[in-house]
Design a protein around this motif. Structure first.
Motif, PDB file in Angstrom:
ATOM      1  N   MET A  68      13.101   9.352  10.623  1.00  0.00           N
ATOM      2  CA  MET A  68      12.501  10.681  10.728  1.00  0.00           C
ATOM      3  C   MET A  68      12.991  11.416  11.980  1.00  0.00           C
ATOM      4  N   GLY A  69      13.026  10.739  13.101  1.00  0.00           N
ATOM      5  CA  GLY A  69      13.390  11.376  14.377  1.00  0.00           C
ATOM      6  C   GLY A  69      14.875  11.654  14.511  1.00  0.00           C
ATOM      7  N   GLY A  70      15.711  10.867  13.833  1.00  0.00           N
ATOM      8  CA  GLY A  70      17.160  11.063  13.887  1.00  0.00           C
ATOM      9  C   GLY A  70      17.793  10.433  15.123  1.00  0.00           C
ATOM     10  N   LEU A  91      -0.575  15.549   1.489  1.00  0.00           N
ATOM     11  CA  LEU A  91      -1.153  14.357   0.858  1.00  0.00           C
ATOM     12  C   LEU A  91      -0.931  13.113   1.725  1.00  0.00           C
ATOM     13  N   ILE A  92       0.323  12.913   2.149  1.00  0.00           N
ATOM     14  CA  ILE A  92       0.653  11.681   2.891  1.00  0.00           C
ATOM     15  C   ILE A  92       0.152  11.734   4.336  1.00  0.00           C
ATOM     16  N   ASN A  93       0.341  12.879   5.002  1.00  0.00           N
ATOM     17  CA  ASN A  93       0.066  12.944   6.450  1.00  0.00           C
ATOM     18  C   ASN A  93      -1.378  13.276   6.799  1.00  0.00           C
ATOM     19  N   LEU A 140       0.838  -1.204   0.000  1.00  0.00           N
ATOM     20  CA  LEU A 140       0.000   0.000   0.000  1.00  0.00           C
ATOM     21  C   LEU A 140       0.872   1.254   0.000  1.00  0.00           C
ATOM     22  N   ASP A 141       0.745   2.026  -1.071  1.00  0.00           N
ATOM     23  CA  ASP A 141       1.255   3.404  -1.069  1.00  0.00           C
ATOM     24  C   ASP A 141       0.049   4.251  -0.694  1.00  0.00           C
ATOM     25  N   VAL A 142       0.091   4.870   0.484  1.00  0.00           N
ATOM     26  CA  VAL A 142      -1.118   5.553   0.974  1.00  0.00           C
ATOM     27  C   VAL A 142      -1.556   6.709   0.063  1.00  0.00           C
TER      28      VAL A 142
END
Ligand SMILES: NC(=O)c1ccc[n+]([C@@H]2O[C@H](COP(=O)([O-])OP(=O)(O)OC[C@H]3O[C@@H](n4cnc5c(N)ncnc54)[C@H](OP(=O)(O)O)[C@@H]3O)[C@@H](O)[C@H]2O)c1
Length: 249
Positions: free
Chosen positions: A208-210, A114-116, A61-63
């Protein structure tokens, strides 16, 4: 058992992967863990988990690809049968770099929203019949994740009240909007007995958070799972962090 069936988006790495790892390894695991990701062929860790745990079903799934939602819904329906889907975790997320006001680009704003934001709304809409079935078939008469719930993986960076540093236009806007979506869904879906909550996982060591983040995925997700067990009517339409603490909008 947290819930009979759980669908997690973006489960090939980071927090989504950790969710699938911990849920599948729990003492009383869900019967169906639908672990969705964009590129199953490359999801090596997820494939290992699914080989060990037959209840983990890797699903492409690509959201951001709405045209694939119909196929996803049919696949989930076939897996979970007439008892419906109990828990949708809208986890997949995106955060572009370099987004101060003089740097931010149109494309960053639109991709992130779009994604979030848009994808969680439209995926929820697509899966609503299955979530409603789970809620109505349940012997439970209160709101809970075990009965039927939508968890939107939000962020403290989407809190308008807690914003003291500015910047991050695409990400902050997308998560603030996601929180608005959570609130509306919680009101609209209350009559279907579906719980809807926004959760901030903490600042976590993922791509993402690093590396400087104070929390590991293991700690964030183990605390979050405890919080999910405790969610009830009073949490519907709220914004909480991984350990259950209420956050300001
Ligand atoms: N880490 C933190 O500190 C933190 C803090 C607050 C909130 N969050 C939120 O927590 C969630 C998970 O974050 P994370 O830290 O695990 O991030 P991450 O390590 O960057 O992982 C992001 C996940 O989202 C997936 N994804 C991105 N775009 C997608 C798309 N179009 N379709 C399907 N999947 C897509 C990625 O898949 P690919 O591998 O295919 O790109 C990946 O699985 C996000 O919603 C994020 O905003 C994280």
């Amino acid at each position: 058992m947290l819930a009979r069936s759980v669908l997690v988006t973006g489960s090939n790495r980071g927090l989504g992967l950790e969710l699938v790892k911990q849920l599948s390894a729990s003492k009383d695991p869900p019967e169906f863990i639908i672990a969705t990701c964009r590129t199953p062929d490359k999801a090596e860790e997820l494939k290992n988990i699914s080989t060990e745990h037959r209840n983990v079903h890797i699903t492409q799934l690509d959201v951001s690809n709405e045209s694939s939602y119909g196929g996803l819904v049919s696949h989930v329906q076939e897996l979970v049968g007439c008892q419906g889907l109990n828990l949708l975790i809208n986890n997949a997320g995106y955060s572009p770099k370099s987004t101060r006001i003089n740097m931010v680009k149109w494309q960053q704003m639109s991709d992130t929203l779009l994604i979030n934001t848009i994808a969680p709304v439209m995926l929820t809409k697509a899966l609503l019949p299955l979530l409603s079935t789970a809620a109505s078939d349940s012997a439970l008469d209160t709101l809970s994740v075990k009965r039927a719930a939508i968890i939107n993986m939000s962020s403290i960076l989407g809190s308008i009240g807690a914003n003291e540093q500015g910047g991050l236009y695409p990400y902050r806007a997308s998560k603030a909007a996601l929180n608005a979506v959570t609130k509306s869904l919680s009101l609209d879906l209350r009559r279907h007995n579906i719980l809807v909550t926004s959760i901030h996982p903490g600042w976590v060591q993922t791509d993402m958070g690093g590396k400087n983040a104070p929390l590991t995925p293991e700690v964030s997700i183990s605390e979050m799972i405890k919080t999910l067990y405790a969610l009830s009517e009073k949490h519907n339409g709220g914004f909480f962090q991984y350990d259950g603490e209420a956050l300001q909008w």
